[in-house]
Every structure is written in structure tokens, then in C-alpha cells.
Design a protein around this motif. Structure first.
Motif, PDB file in Angstrom:
ATOM      1  N   ASP A   1       0.831  -1.206   0.000  1.00  0.00           N
ATOM      2  CA  ASP A   1       0.000   0.000   0.000  1.00  0.00           C
ATOM      3  C   ASP A   1       0.863   1.254   0.000  1.00  0.00           C
ATOM      4  OD1 ASP A   1      -2.329  -1.435  -0.004  1.00  0.00           O
ATOM      5  OD2 ASP A   1      -2.593  -1.367   2.165  1.00  0.00           O
ATOM      6  N   MET A   2       0.373   2.255  -0.689  1.00  0.00           N
ATOM      7  CA  MET A   2       1.078   3.533  -0.758  1.00  0.00           C
ATOM      8  C   MET A   2       0.236   4.624  -0.100  1.00  0.00           C
ATOM      9  SD  MET A   2       2.496   3.763  -4.680  1.00  0.00           S
ATOM     10  CE  MET A   2       0.847   4.112  -5.313  1.00  0.00           C
ATOM     11  N   TYR A   3       0.918   5.634   0.441  1.00  0.00           N
ATOM     12  CA  TYR A   3       0.237   6.889   0.714  1.00  0.00           C
ATOM     13  C   TYR A   3      -0.151   7.472  -0.644  1.00  0.00           C
ATOM     14  CZ  TYR A   3       2.181   6.671   5.459  1.00  0.00           C
ATOM     15  OH  TYR A   3       2.506   6.293   6.732  1.00  0.00           O
ATOM     16  N   GLU A   4      -1.332   8.038  -0.741  1.00  0.00           N
ATOM     17  CA  GLU A   4      -1.747   8.557  -2.042  1.00  0.00           C
ATOM     18  C   GLU A   4      -2.010  10.055  -2.041  1.00  0.00           C
ATOM     19  OE1 GLU A   4      -5.958   7.491  -3.132  1.00  0.00           O
ATOM     20  OE2 GLU A   4      -5.591   5.918  -1.655  1.00  0.00           O
TER      21      GLU A   4
ATOM     22  N   LEU B   1      -0.947  12.403  -4.954  1.00  0.00           N
ATOM     23  CA  LEU B   1      -1.698  12.518  -6.204  1.00  0.00           C
ATOM     24  C   LEU B   1      -2.414  13.860  -6.306  1.00  0.00           C
ATOM     25  CD1 LEU B   1      -3.222   8.927  -6.440  1.00  0.00           C
ATOM     26  CD2 LEU B   1      -1.282   9.833  -7.723  1.00  0.00           C
TER      27      LEU B   1
ATOM     28  N   SER C   1      -8.373  14.630 -11.289  1.00  0.00           N
ATOM     29  CA  SER C   1      -7.703  13.815 -10.276  1.00  0.00           C
ATOM     30  C   SER C   1      -8.604  13.549  -9.076  1.00  0.00           C
ATOM     31  CB  SER C   1      -6.408  14.498  -9.816  1.00  0.00           C
ATOM     32  OG  SER C   1      -6.685  15.766  -9.256  1.00  0.00           O
TER      33      SER C   1
ATOM     34  N   ARG D   1      -8.294   8.137 -10.127  1.00  0.00           N
ATOM     35  CA  ARG D   1      -7.252   7.995  -9.111  1.00  0.00           C
ATOM     36  C   ARG D   1      -6.834   6.534  -8.960  1.00  0.00           C
ATOM     37  NH1 ARG D   1      -6.485  12.246  -5.313  1.00  0.00           N
ATOM     38  NH2 ARG D   1      -5.893  10.734  -3.709  1.00  0.00           N
ATOM     39  N   THR D   2      -7.809   5.631  -9.021  1.00  0.00           N
ATOM     40  CA  THR D   2      -7.494   4.211  -8.878  1.00  0.00           C
ATOM     41  C   THR D   2      -6.617   3.731 -10.013  1.00  0.00           C
ATOM     42  OG1 THR D   2      -9.557   3.769  -7.682  1.00  0.00           O
ATOM     43  CG2 THR D   2      -8.489   1.890  -8.742  1.00  0.00           C
TER      44      THR D   2
ATOM     45  N   TYR E   1      -3.122   5.213  -9.482  1.00  0.00           N
ATOM     46  CA  TYR E   1      -2.539   4.585  -8.290  1.00  0.00           C
ATOM     47  C   TYR E   1      -2.036   3.179  -8.610  1.00  0.00           C
ATOM     48  CZ  TYR E   1      -2.475   2.647  -3.499  1.00  0.00           C
ATOM     49  OH  TYR E   1      -2.119   2.030  -2.311  1.00  0.00           O
ATOM     50  N   GLN E   2      -2.872   2.379  -9.277  1.00  0.00           N
ATOM     51  CA  GLN E   2      -2.490   1.003  -9.587  1.00  0.00           C
ATOM     52  C   GLN E   2      -1.353   0.952 -10.609  1.00  0.00           C
ATOM     53  OE1 GLN E   2      -3.342  -1.662  -8.020  1.00  0.00           O
ATOM     54  NE2 GLN E   2      -4.909  -0.695  -6.738  1.00  0.00           N
TER      55      GLN E   2
ATOM     56  N   LYS F   1       1.829   1.617  -8.711  1.00  0.00           N
ATOM     57  CA  LYS F   1       2.195   0.446  -7.912  1.00  0.00           C
ATOM     58  C   LYS F   1       2.843  -0.625  -8.769  1.00  0.00           C
ATOM     59  CE  LYS F   1      -0.013  -1.660  -4.764  1.00  0.00           C
ATOM     60  NZ  LYS F   1      -1.012  -2.347  -3.918  1.00  0.00           N
TER      61      LYS F   1
END
Length: 228
Positions: free
Chosen positions: A155-158, A161, A201, A207-208, A211-212, A215
Motif C-alpha cells: 500500500d502507498m500513501y496517495e 496525487l 484527479s 485515481r485508482t 494509483y495502480q 504500484k
């Protein structure tokens, strides 16, 4: 590299002498302002990227390392005692030295303090936006579990973004998020394909996707898998 202060430049030279060298692929992608992202790898990620990047960047770093008193408390209350299990006398000596050195290094490295869980995070965004609008770039290590050495990114801090929304508001353009994957076997610093928002954004679906994609690239997966 005059962008940085003398202390950071000295430390950078020392690290390049004693640490394995990393070679950057696709350096042509390092043009223009961008948000660079890399795994933390329990601090190893810092040494695998910053000393070898020819492009100057503003690293994000936790705000406690920018203040002598807060840095000392962080070292004594958590890092050296709870995490490393050092006795108080040893931790105290090291914490005093570190708290005198690290804030100076943060200033010399032109690092931007990150205030998690506080309204002061707005100051982080303000400094970050000003850097990008000046044509400079950021370097962020977004791992939630910064001690993880697993290949696949957890998991990341998001919160980072949100920088895209601020940058788009001022320029009408999306900021590229560019991953740096440091391969410890080949000593190659792989520069990922730029990842950009195509819409708002704030949109959860958008965002998903971003984000993915970040990752996957930070896990060292092939570029064709990460295409948006």
C-alpha cells in the motif's frame, strides 16, 4: 550540481565512493518538471536513487527531520529505541549527533517537509507546487511500510496525487508521475513510462487507475502491463 548545498554535495560524493553505482536507463525521460516516485526499501531506495540522478530533485521527507528537537525525539522515542532496540545511553548519544546533522542535511538537499495528519500538509503542497512551477521536480517515496523489502509494492500513501490537481489548476496541464525502479541485481535504475491523469484527479476511478499503474511500475513489472 549547484542546485544542492555544499553539505549534501559532499555527502553525495562520499556515497558514490562507497556504495554500488547505479546506471540510469532512458535518461531522455528526465526532461521537464515531474513527480518521481521510488520504493523506500528501508532507506536503501534513497541511496539507490538520489546519488545517481543527474537531474536535481526536491525529496519529500518527514517534517521531524527538519527540526533539531523533533528529530531528537523521533530518534529517542522510536527509531533507535523501539525499532532498533538500542539502550538509552547509546540511543541518546546517536540521537544528539543525528539531530544536529539531519536538519542541516535536509536544508542542503532542498528537501520539502511532509506533515502527515496535519493541516500543515498544505505547506507541503505549496512548496511542492512552487518547485514544479519553477521547472524543478520532486522525489517521493510513497511506501506505507517503508521497511518492506518485498519485490512487490504494498500500500502507498496517495496524498501526493493531489499535486496533479494543483498543477493543472495553474498550468492547464497534468504533471507526469515517473517511477524509478532500482534493480539491486543489475544496478540499473529503470525510468518508467510517464503516468498522467487523463481527467480530473478528484475522480475516484481515475485515481485508482493512476494509483495502480504506479504500484505496478514500482514493483518492476513490464511497461506494457502498466499502460493506461
Amino acid at each position: 550540481m549547484k542546485f544542492y548545498g555544499a553539505l549534501y554535495r559532499f555527502c553525495r560524493r562520499v556515497i558514490r565512493l562507497v556504495r554500488p553505482a547505479y546506471h540510469i536507463d532512458y535518461p531522455d525521460r528526465l526532461n521537464g518538471p515531474a513527480v518521481y516516485l521510488c520504493r523506500h526499501y528501508n532507506t536503501r531506495g534513497v541511496f539507490m536513487t538520489m546519488p545517481w540522478l543527474d537531474k536535481p530533485v526536491h525529496p519529500w521527507s518527514l517534517h521531524v527531520y527538519h527540526d533539531k528537537v523533533l528529530c531528537y525525539r523521533q530518534m529517542m522515542d522510536y527509531t533507535l529505541t523501539k525499532r532498533f532496540g538500542w539502550p538509552n545511553w547509546k540511543a541518546g548519544l546517536t540521537a544528539r549527533a543525528a539531530s544536529a546533522f539531519l536538519p542541516r542535511l535536509m536544508r542542503s538537499a532542498r528537501a520539502i517537509p511532509v506533515y502527515r495528519g496535519s493541516m500543515k500538509i498544505l505547506h507541503t503542497y505549496h512548496l511542492s507546487l512552487q518547485a514544479l512551477l519553477s521547472g524543478e521536480s520532486l522525489l517521493i517515496f510513497p511506501d506505507r511500510d517503508y521497511t518492506s523489502q518485498e519485490r512487490y509494492m504494498g500500500d502507498m500513501y496517495e496524498g501526493f496525487l493531489a499535486i496533479d490537481r494543483l498543477y493543472f489548476r495553474h498550468t492547464g496541464r497534468h504533471i507526469p508521475f515517473i517511477t524509478l525502479y532500482a534493480d539491486p541485481q543489475t544496478h540499473i535504475l529503470h525510468v518508467g513510462d510517464p503516468i498522467l491523469f487523463s481527467g480530473a484527479s478528484r475522480d475516484p476511478g481515475e485515481r485508482t487507475v493512476v494509483y495502480q499503474a504506479i504500484k505496478r511500475q514500482l514493483s518492476g513489472l513490464p511497461p506494457e502491463i502498466t499502460a493506461l
